[in-house]
Write a protein that holds these residues in place. Sequence first.
Motif, PDB file in Angstrom:
ATOM      1  N   LEU A 600       0.967  -1.353  -0.129  1.00 26.77           N
ATOM      2  CA  LEU A 600      -0.001   0.040  -0.140  1.00 26.77           C
ATOM      3  C   LEU A 600       0.880   1.127  -0.081  1.00 26.77           C
ATOM      4  CD1 LEU A 600      -3.069  -0.889   2.657  1.00 26.77           C
ATOM      5  CD2 LEU A 600      -2.827  -0.829   0.073  1.00 26.77           C
ATOM      6  N   GLN A 601       1.916   1.272   0.734  1.00 24.95           N
ATOM      7  CA  GLN A 601       2.694   2.317   0.936  1.00 24.95           C
ATOM      8  C   GLN A 601       3.547   2.628  -0.579  1.00 24.95           C
ATOM      9  OE1 GLN A 601       5.919   2.033   3.880  1.00 24.95           O
ATOM     10  NE2 GLN A 601       6.401   4.025   3.405  1.00 24.95           N
ATOM     11  N   SER A 602       3.892   1.469  -1.160  1.00 28.87           N
ATOM     12  CA  SER A 602       4.483   1.735  -2.453  1.00 28.87           C
ATOM     13  C   SER A 602       3.667   2.414  -3.380  1.00 28.87           C
ATOM     14  CB  SER A 602       5.304   0.226  -2.976  1.00 28.87           C
ATOM     15  OG  SER A 602       4.064  -0.630  -3.222  1.00 28.87           O
ATOM     16  N   ILE A 603       2.373   1.872  -3.453  1.00 28.14           N
ATOM     17  CA  ILE A 603       1.368   2.446  -4.292  1.00 28.14           C
ATOM     18  C   ILE A 603       1.181   3.903  -4.159  1.00 28.14           C
ATOM     19  CG2 ILE A 603      -0.920   2.419  -5.161  1.00 28.14           C
ATOM     20  CD1 ILE A 603      -0.993  -0.649  -4.426  1.00 28.14           C
ATOM     21  N   ILE A 604       0.960   4.367  -2.677  1.00 24.54           N
ATOM     22  CA  ILE A 604       0.678   5.546  -2.644  1.00 24.54           C
ATOM     23  C   ILE A 604       2.037   6.571  -2.841  1.00 24.54           C
ATOM     24  CG2 ILE A 604       0.146   7.235  -0.759  1.00 24.54           C
ATOM     25  CD1 ILE A 604      -1.354   4.884   0.568  1.00 24.54           C
ATOM     26  N   LEU A 631      -8.951   6.787  -9.539  1.00 20.99           N
ATOM     27  CA  LEU A 631      -7.934   5.729  -9.956  1.00 20.99           C
ATOM     28  C   LEU A 631      -7.721   5.064  -8.637  1.00 20.99           C
ATOM     29  CD1 LEU A 631      -6.467   4.304 -11.854  1.00 20.99           C
ATOM     30  CD2 LEU A 631      -4.623   5.753 -11.514  1.00 20.99           C
ATOM     31  N   PHE A 632      -7.363   5.872  -7.411  1.00 21.55           N
ATOM     32  CA  PHE A 632      -6.997   5.083  -6.228  1.00 21.55           C
ATOM     33  C   PHE A 632      -8.237   5.107  -5.123  1.00 21.55           C
ATOM     34  CE2 PHE A 632      -2.491   4.868  -7.417  1.00 21.55           C
ATOM     35  CZ  PHE A 632      -2.351   6.009  -8.199  1.00 21.55           C
ATOM     36  N   GLY A 633      -9.354   5.502  -5.382  1.00 23.78           N
ATOM     37  CA  GLY A 633     -10.387   5.550  -4.377  1.00 23.78           C
ATOM     38  C   GLY A 633      -9.851   6.161  -3.154  1.00 23.78           C
ATOM     39  N   ASN A 634     -10.158   5.439  -2.058  1.00 22.73           N
ATOM     40  CA  ASN A 634      -9.818   5.812  -0.593  1.00 22.73           C
ATOM     41  C   ASN A 634      -8.423   4.813  -0.140  1.00 22.73           C
ATOM     42  OD1 ASN A 634     -11.395   3.319  -0.357  1.00 22.73           O
ATOM     43  ND2 ASN A 634     -12.239   3.803   1.617  1.00 22.73           N
ATOM     44  N   LEU A 635      -7.837   4.397  -1.087  1.00 28.06           N
ATOM     45  CA  LEU A 635      -6.656   3.745  -0.790  1.00 28.06           C
ATOM     46  C   LEU A 635      -5.374   4.356   0.450  1.00 28.06           C
ATOM     47  CD1 LEU A 635      -5.572   0.891  -1.629  1.00 28.06           C
ATOM     48  CD2 LEU A 635      -3.714   2.316  -3.156  1.00 28.06           C
ATOM     49  N   PRO A 636      -5.462   5.760   0.369  1.00 26.14           N
ATOM     50  CA  PRO A 636      -4.897   6.423   1.439  1.00 26.14           C
ATOM     51  C   PRO A 636      -5.358   6.114   2.600  1.00 26.14           C
ATOM     52  CG  PRO A 636      -5.035   8.030  -0.300  1.00 26.14           C
ATOM     53  CD  PRO A 636      -5.978   6.669  -0.666  1.00 26.14           C
ATOM     54  N   GLU A 637      -6.896   6.013   2.777  1.00 24.51           N
ATOM     55  CA  GLU A 637      -7.576   5.973   4.095  1.00 24.51           C
ATOM     56  C   GLU A 637      -7.393   4.586   4.625  1.00 24.51           C
ATOM     57  OE1 GLU A 637     -11.708   6.432   3.731  1.00 24.51           O
ATOM     58  OE2 GLU A 637     -12.136   6.276   5.807  1.00 24.51           O
ATOM     59  N   ILE A 638      -7.265   3.502   3.685  1.00 22.47           N
ATOM     60  CA  ILE A 638      -7.080   2.098   4.035  1.00 22.47           C
ATOM     61  C   ILE A 638      -5.603   1.953   4.677  1.00 22.47           C
ATOM     62  CG2 ILE A 638      -6.810  -0.210   3.088  1.00 22.47           C
ATOM     63  CD1 ILE A 638      -8.815   0.390   1.159  1.00 22.47           C
ATOM     64  N   TYR A 639      -4.632   2.620   4.137  1.00 20.31           N
ATOM     65  CA  TYR A 639      -3.287   2.484   4.389  1.00 20.31           C
ATOM     66  C   TYR A 639      -3.209   3.292   5.674  1.00 20.31           C
ATOM     67  CZ  TYR A 639       1.716   3.928   4.901  1.00 20.31           C
ATOM     68  OH  TYR A 639       2.998   3.898   5.473  1.00 20.31           O
ATOM     69  N   CYS A 687     -14.409  -0.819  -2.852  1.00 25.23           N
ATOM     70  CA  CYS A 687     -14.894  -1.753  -3.629  1.00 25.23           C
ATOM     71  C   CYS A 687     -16.033  -1.097  -4.776  1.00 25.23           C
ATOM     72  CB  CYS A 687     -15.612  -2.855  -3.179  1.00 25.23           C
ATOM     73  SG  CYS A 687     -14.301  -4.041  -2.348  1.00 25.23           S
ATOM     74  N   GLN A 688     -16.582  -0.176  -4.223  1.00 26.22           N
ATOM     75  CA  GLN A 688     -17.706   0.512  -4.790  1.00 26.22           C
ATOM     76  C   GLN A 688     -17.186   1.311  -5.959  1.00 26.22           C
ATOM     77  OE1 GLN A 688     -20.041   2.705  -1.896  1.00 26.22           O
ATOM     78  NE2 GLN A 688     -21.424   1.040  -1.686  1.00 26.22           N
ATOM     79  N   ASN A 689     -15.820   1.902  -5.477  1.00 26.89           N
ATOM     80  CA  ASN A 689     -15.547   2.615  -6.705  1.00 26.89           C
ATOM     81  C   ASN A 689     -14.599   2.014  -7.566  1.00 26.89           C
ATOM     82  OD1 ASN A 689     -13.993   5.695  -7.383  1.00 26.89           O
ATOM     83  ND2 ASN A 689     -12.243   4.446  -7.015  1.00 26.89           N
ATOM     84  N   LYS A 690     -14.119   0.794  -7.321  1.00 29.12           N
ATOM     85  CA  LYS A 690     -13.484  -0.232  -8.081  1.00 29.12           C
ATOM     86  C   LYS A 690     -13.783  -0.164  -9.652  1.00 29.12           C
ATOM     87  CE  LYS A 690      -9.581  -2.685  -7.881  1.00 29.12           C
ATOM     88  NZ  LYS A 690      -9.302  -2.765  -9.439  1.00 29.12           N
ATOM     89  N   PRO A 691     -14.980  -0.339  -9.818  1.00 25.92           N
ATOM     90  CA  PRO A 691     -15.439  -0.183 -11.533  1.00 25.92           C
ATOM     91  C   PRO A 691     -15.066   0.908 -12.254  1.00 25.92           C
ATOM     92  CG  PRO A 691     -17.212  -1.003 -10.078  1.00 25.92           C
ATOM     93  CD  PRO A 691     -16.213  -0.627  -9.135  1.00 25.92           C
ATOM     94  N   ARG A 692     -15.037   1.976 -11.373  1.00 24.64           N
ATOM     95  CA  ARG A 692     -14.639   3.572 -11.976  1.00 24.64           C
ATOM     96  C   ARG A 692     -13.207   3.375 -12.138  1.00 24.64           C
ATOM     97  NH1 ARG A 692     -16.507   8.006  -8.394  1.00 24.64           N
ATOM     98  NH2 ARG A 692     -16.029   9.124 -10.247  1.00 24.64           N
ATOM     99  N   SER A 693     -12.513   2.705 -11.283  1.00 27.31           N
ATOM    100  CA  SER A 693     -11.071   2.749 -11.278  1.00 27.31           C
ATOM    101  C   SER A 693     -10.367   1.858 -12.586  1.00 27.31           C
ATOM    102  CB  SER A 693     -10.282   2.289 -10.150  1.00 27.31           C
ATOM    103  OG  SER A 693      -9.219   2.064 -10.183  1.00 27.31           O
ATOM    104  N   GLU A 694     -11.170   0.531 -12.492  1.00 27.61           N
ATOM    105  CA  GLU A 694     -10.763  -0.190 -13.659  1.00 27.61           C
ATOM    106  C   GLU A 694     -11.121   0.445 -15.021  1.00 27.61           C
ATOM    107  OE1 GLU A 694     -11.591  -4.209 -11.098  1.00 27.61           O
ATOM    108  OE2 GLU A 694     -13.003  -3.704 -12.731  1.00 27.61           O
ATOM    109  N   ALA A 695     -12.008   1.210 -15.078  1.00 27.19           N
ATOM    110  CA  ALA A 695     -12.483   1.830 -16.362  1.00 27.19           C
ATOM    111  C   ALA A 695     -11.425   2.881 -16.698  1.00 27.19           C
ATOM    112  CB  ALA A 695     -13.804   2.262 -16.578  1.00 27.19           C
ATOM    113  N   LEU A 696     -11.019   3.607 -15.908  1.00 29.64           N
ATOM    114  CA  LEU A 696     -10.300   4.561 -15.965  1.00 29.64           C
ATOM    115  C   LEU A 696      -8.930   4.003 -16.249  1.00 29.64           C
ATOM    116  CD1 LEU A 696      -9.415   7.563 -16.148  1.00 29.64           C
ATOM    117  CD2 LEU A 696      -8.864   7.447 -13.589  1.00 29.64           C
TER     118      LEU A 696
END
Length: 911
Positions: A600-604, A631-639, A687-696
């Motif tokens: 997660l840290q490497s992605i952010i 693209l990343f959704g709430n990934l920082p919040e998860i980290y 997960c709700q944002n994942k379809p938008r992220s994949e489309a982008l």
Amino acid sequence: TDEIMQQEIRPLVAVDIIEQLHRQFAILSGGRGKDGAPIITFPEFAGFSDIPDEDFLNVVTYLTSIPSLEAASIGFIIIIDRRRDKWSAVKASLTRIAGAFPGNLQLVFVLRPSRFIQRAIADIGIKLYRDDFKMKVPIIMLNSVSDLHGYIDKSQLTRELGGTLEYGHSQWIHHRTAIENFAMTVKTTAQMLQTFGTDLAETELPNDVQCTEELLSAHTDHHSKLKDELKLAVKQGATLLTCIREPVTRSANSKLSPDELENVATVERLLAQLDETEKAFDQFWTKHHLKLEQCLQLRHFEHDFREVKLMLDNLMETQAGFTDIGDSVTRVEHLLKEQKHLEEKGQEPLEKAQSLAVHGEQLIQNNHYAVDSIRPKCVELRRICDDFTNETKKKYDILGKSLELHKQLDKASQWCEAGIYLLASQAVDKCQSQEGAETALVEIEKFLVTAKEHQLSNPKEFYNQFDMILTPEIKANAQRIVQKLEDVQEMFDKRQVSLKKLAAKQTRPVQPVAPHPESSPKRASPKITRPAAVDIKTALKFGSHHRNLKSQTATRPFFRTGAEQARTALMDAVCTETLETKHHIINELIETERVYVEELQSIIEGYASEMDNPNLLHLIPSALQNKKEILFGNLPEIYEFHNRHVGTGGCSVIFLKEIENCIENPELLARCFLKRKEDLQIYEKYCQNKPRSEALWRQCGDSIFFQECQRKLDHKLSLDAYLLKPVQRITKYQLLLKEMLKCSKNSEGTAELEEALATMLDIIKSVNDSMHQIAITGYEGDVSELGKLLMQGSFNVWTDHKKGHNKVKDLARFKPMQRHLFLYTKMLLFCKKREENTDGHEKTASYSFKNSLKMSTVGITENVKGDNKKFEIWYNGREEVYIIQASSVELKNTWISEIRKVLTGQLEACR
């Protein structure tokens, strides 16, 4: 139900046996016996014995089917006319009638042969063979028609039998054929109406203006054609009725026979049924046509709304970009003109928006079916208009304040220039005398009196007055003016000191130099009364203190690359209840958690932060600009949750650290998940944002920017593989908990482990349900206001609407609808599932909203007769009934149980 639609089809009609009827070997003249029994006559027919049995049976069967059931139940009277024939013909006729007559017989009259020998033979033969005929009714042998008149009135007999009854066989056949054709026309017309009605009932309303107009036009044209068919059918029936009644119309003394009267009644009944069917269809069409017109109105309203909304959004966007408040009087006046132009430009879309909102309110007042869709749009239009008006007023206020401030600053600057000019214009030689010095002092004092116009009573008043426009640029300009005021004031102070000395005592001439603010010394001023310059400077400092503007700087933590992929322990064998096995599972969880946090840290740091790197901006495609959150959704919040989570009560908690504390005490693992079950809900948002992220990603994944980031990180996999890690991680937890539970059966902490596993499974179910929920389209409300999503799934659904004319029941839908149901605590949504291919990738499902039921107004019937997979949901006191068929009994019971809980909860809340 419609009698025409339900009646049995007769096996024979006149057109089927038209040739046999024209041979006239048996007729139904319309005459009746004294008790109303129908009379069938077998006139003299030379080739009677040569008639095929099938033809004879068809004709007799057809004739006996014509009278009403009431008349036929009395029994038929048979008249056999064999006056010119032989006994053998009489015997053959009786034998054939006895063996093939399909109706109920009452009497049989036989006009015996008129020749003496044949009559004698007939008398003997009837006595000898009466029993052979096997007739249960009397057979009366008559010598002449006058004998027949003793049994049957002349008015019920045709002229061939000495009676007065008018009978034309060709006309009779014509009437029968016409009546049967009309009955078939009525039936066909009713079937056409039913088919059209069914098509209307199953028609889904279009979503755009053009398709709605085409559908309305097509349905209207079809309706007009059906109405023309109805008119032709009614005209056909009226003409037939006139033809049957023609004898009575032509002669007042004529009377219709009972059979003719039955024909009249039949045609009138068919006309009445046709009229009743037409009325029921017209009622249904009126409702359907109204709904189509309202749908067209709605589509026009929605189309106009989109256009007006786009205009308003552009207007609001232009206004939002209008942030300049000017740095001079001229600039502010120019901005005021631009604001005025924008206000004038906005009048047209604002008027359109207000007019459209009024139109929407009119649709609502006219009982439009889509009130829930129209009202929010009207509210939104008025809100945007109010926002624009309020924002315009606010802009005018800000620019007005800016204009006032810059005018004050300009006046202060002009005062400084005037003061400098005054000091420079005082001649040095004239000031050397006492009179000249005093005159110069008076001029300076008069000028200093005007300084009061630029003073403020206190710094706080200045800040409150101009707080909204104190930008850094304006502050700098104001501070410059303040400094200039101080410099000029200092110059006046020095000049006053010098002049006062000259006025008090004459000294040798001094050659002063004309002052200039730029050359004035920058030292502290003497302690004398100052004009407002000092107050303005203090006010600016006061404003800075009150605004409390904070600059935020972000520090980049140490970046670690090349984190090794965590190993995945295969635990297929049955675990023993040993501490070593539990430690093994805990170590597996901790190792994978550490690697997960590093990833997660490497992605952010390696991707998300690099999107803000100015040196890489030129590599970012335009489609990706300002879409980092997509693209990343709430990934920082998860980290943050896994690495630096702030728990309840404000205390800093690290989820990884909590898991590491379980090495020595494995029984504490379940508590970690139970304690953080609310925090783990953040995965649902990701997960709700994942379809938008994949489309982008599909759109921009091959860009040079991502390739450069991957190269720097030395990652073997591309970014999309790492973006899948959170989805994989949330499912990994429940697998590890299951393994831990296997090793902890019937031991301490088993109950907590079971609860923790149930919690994780609930979170995964919630994530899965939310993924379906975000695919709902067409629902005008806010699904977040419907309460918690409890269940979702696909079913077969039948509907039954009790309203409307009962003749329209035949127009109901017989085939089940495929619907995807979403059960919330407040509402049950019915949607239609649609699957689409996206850019060659797997099919994505969406759910088109169709209907909704408030849970506060529904009831449920658990068992539907004939199918244990079905249950009923009824609405508004069974006004609408929905029969729902599940794929299994277990699924049905699960849904019923959940709905029962909702209804029970509502009942308890009411109590």
